[in-house]
Design a protein around this motif. Structure first.
Motif, PDB file in Angstrom:
ATOM      1  N   ARG A 271       0.690  -1.348   0.223  1.00  0.00           N
ATOM      2  CA  ARG A 271      -0.011  -0.189   0.061  1.00  0.00           C
ATOM      3  C   ARG A 271       0.912   1.154   0.165  1.00  0.00           C
ATOM      4  O   ARG A 271       1.546   1.446   0.551  1.00  0.00           O
ATOM      5  N   ILE A 272       0.804   2.009  -1.078  1.00  0.00           N
ATOM      6  CA  ILE A 272       1.481   3.317  -0.551  1.00  0.00           C
ATOM      7  C   ILE A 272       0.464   4.380  -0.555  1.00  0.00           C
ATOM      8  O   ILE A 272      -1.202   4.381  -1.084  1.00  0.00           O
ATOM      9  N   VAL A 273       0.760   5.384   0.398  1.00  0.00           N
ATOM     10  CA  VAL A 273      -0.262   6.309   0.822  1.00  0.00           C
ATOM     11  C   VAL A 273       0.764   8.051  -0.424  1.00  0.00           C
ATOM     12  O   VAL A 273       2.010   7.936   0.496  1.00  0.00           O
ATOM     13  N   ILE A 274      -0.416   8.488  -1.186  1.00  0.00           N
ATOM     14  CA  ILE A 274       0.273  10.282  -1.326  1.00  0.00           C
ATOM     15  C   ILE A 274      -0.377  10.783  -0.387  1.00  0.00           C
ATOM     16  O   ILE A 274      -1.981  11.208  -0.489  1.00  0.00           O
ATOM     17  N   LEU A 275       0.023  11.494  -0.480  1.00  0.00           N
ATOM     18  CA  LEU A 275      -0.378  12.499   0.255  1.00  0.00           C
ATOM     19  C   LEU A 275      -0.351  14.452  -0.862  1.00  0.00           C
ATOM     20  O   LEU A 275       0.469  14.559  -1.099  1.00  0.00           O
ATOM     21  N   GLY A 276      -1.310  14.934  -0.520  1.00  0.00           N
ATOM     22  CA  GLY A 276      -1.414  16.229  -1.504  1.00  0.00           C
ATOM     23  C   GLY A 276      -1.400  15.121  -3.171  1.00  0.00           C
ATOM     24  O   GLY A 276      -0.768  16.128  -3.680  1.00  0.00           O
ATOM     25  N   GLY A 277      -2.360  14.402  -2.915  1.00  0.00           N
ATOM     26  CA  GLY A 277      -2.035  14.240  -4.236  1.00  0.00           C
ATOM     27  C   GLY A 277      -2.931  14.071  -5.597  1.00  0.00           C
ATOM     28  O   GLY A 277      -2.801  13.376  -6.378  1.00  0.00           O
ATOM     29  N   TRP A 278      -3.841  15.298  -5.086  1.00  0.00           N
ATOM     30  CA  TRP A 278      -4.376  15.922  -5.972  1.00  0.00           C
ATOM     31  C   TRP A 278      -5.588  15.422  -6.810  1.00  0.00           C
ATOM     32  O   TRP A 278      -6.235  14.820  -6.541  1.00  0.00           O
ATOM     33  N   TYR A 279      -5.133  15.414  -8.199  1.00  0.00           N
ATOM     34  CA  TYR A 279      -6.164  14.931  -9.386  1.00  0.00           C
ATOM     35  C   TYR A 279      -5.277  12.837  -9.591  1.00  0.00           C
ATOM     36  O   TYR A 279      -6.345  12.739 -10.063  1.00  0.00           O
ATOM     37  N   GLY A 280      -4.625  12.570  -8.252  1.00  0.00           N
ATOM     38  CA  GLY A 280      -4.401  11.882  -8.895  1.00  0.00           C
ATOM     39  C   GLY A 280      -3.188  10.997  -9.954  1.00  0.00           C
ATOM     40  O   GLY A 280      -3.040   9.912  -9.895  1.00  0.00           O
TER      41      GLY A 280
END
Length: 217
Positions: A71-80
């Motif tokens: 599982r990767i967590v992306i912060l400030g992911g915006w529009y993905g």
């Protein structure tokens, strides 16, 4: 209004054709974003600088830590877009990507872009300072907007000890929303204070230099 409508229709037709030619689920998703979310600032989010920085991050991550993640967590992911770029790369085996952003208007756009991987992608509206990081089950946390964090070291202490991270910042001090830029790569290393740095590097751009760290808290 007519000019805007024509632009979106032409862009949609173009992207749909490019997606059909390449067979890329990412480009198919991008064409759907243009059609369904005309308010989305896709031109900014997918410009060559944004894409170049994300490609640099993706390739450096693969070369440094490999391509298998539960599982990767992306912060400030915006529009993905970064999530879609991971899913679109056959070198990576990823169980799930969770894209967090405080803006409630971006989640639906991110879900449209990542529709091909809907069973492995989630767009979540949340404040990164309020997340229960220990319960997220992430084996990698990505934050490519560290210049927006007033106290980077304090935020990193919210993550469990031993967490693997990919961090990016820059020296673009003239941008008003950048409240915590760094002048050099060494300054970024000192600011983050990671227990282990597996990768550190700089990517010169036209108006600024982007810095990146991959390592362990």
């Amino acid at each position: 209004m007519n000019e805007t409508t024509d632009w979106h229709e032409n862009a949609f037709d173009l992207m749909r054709g490019v997606a059909a030619y390449t067979g890329s689920p990412l480009l198919k998703g991008l064409s759907k974003v243009i059609a369904r979310h005309p308010e989305a600032d896709v031109g900014n989010a997918f410009n060559h600088k944004q894409v170049g920085c994300k490609l640099w991050g993706r390739d450096s991550l693969f070369d440094t830590l490999g391509g298998r993640y539960g599982r990767i967590v992306i912060l400030g992911g915006w529009y993905g877009i970064l999530a879609a770029m991971f899913f679109d790369d056959d070198r990576f085996e990823i169980g799930a990507v969770d894209s967090y952003d405080i803006d409630p208007d971006v989640g639906s756009v991110a879900e449209t872009l990542n529709a091909a991987w809907a069973d492995r992608f989630r767009a979540i509206t949340a404040d990164m300072y309020q997340l229960p990081y220990g319960a997220l089950g992430a084996d990698l946390v990505i934050n490519t907007s560290c210049e927006h964090i007033a106290d980077l070291r304090a935020w990193l202490t919210l993550l469990p000890k031993g967490s693997r991270v990919l961090l990016q910042s820059n020296d673009y001090f003239s941008e008003p929303t950048h409240i915590n830029c760094v002048p050099t790569l060494d300054a970024f290393v000192d600011q983050a204070g990671l227990s282990d740095v597996a990768f550190s590097g700089s990517l010169p751009m036209k108006k600024y230099t982007r810095f990146m760290l991959i390592g362990t808290i």
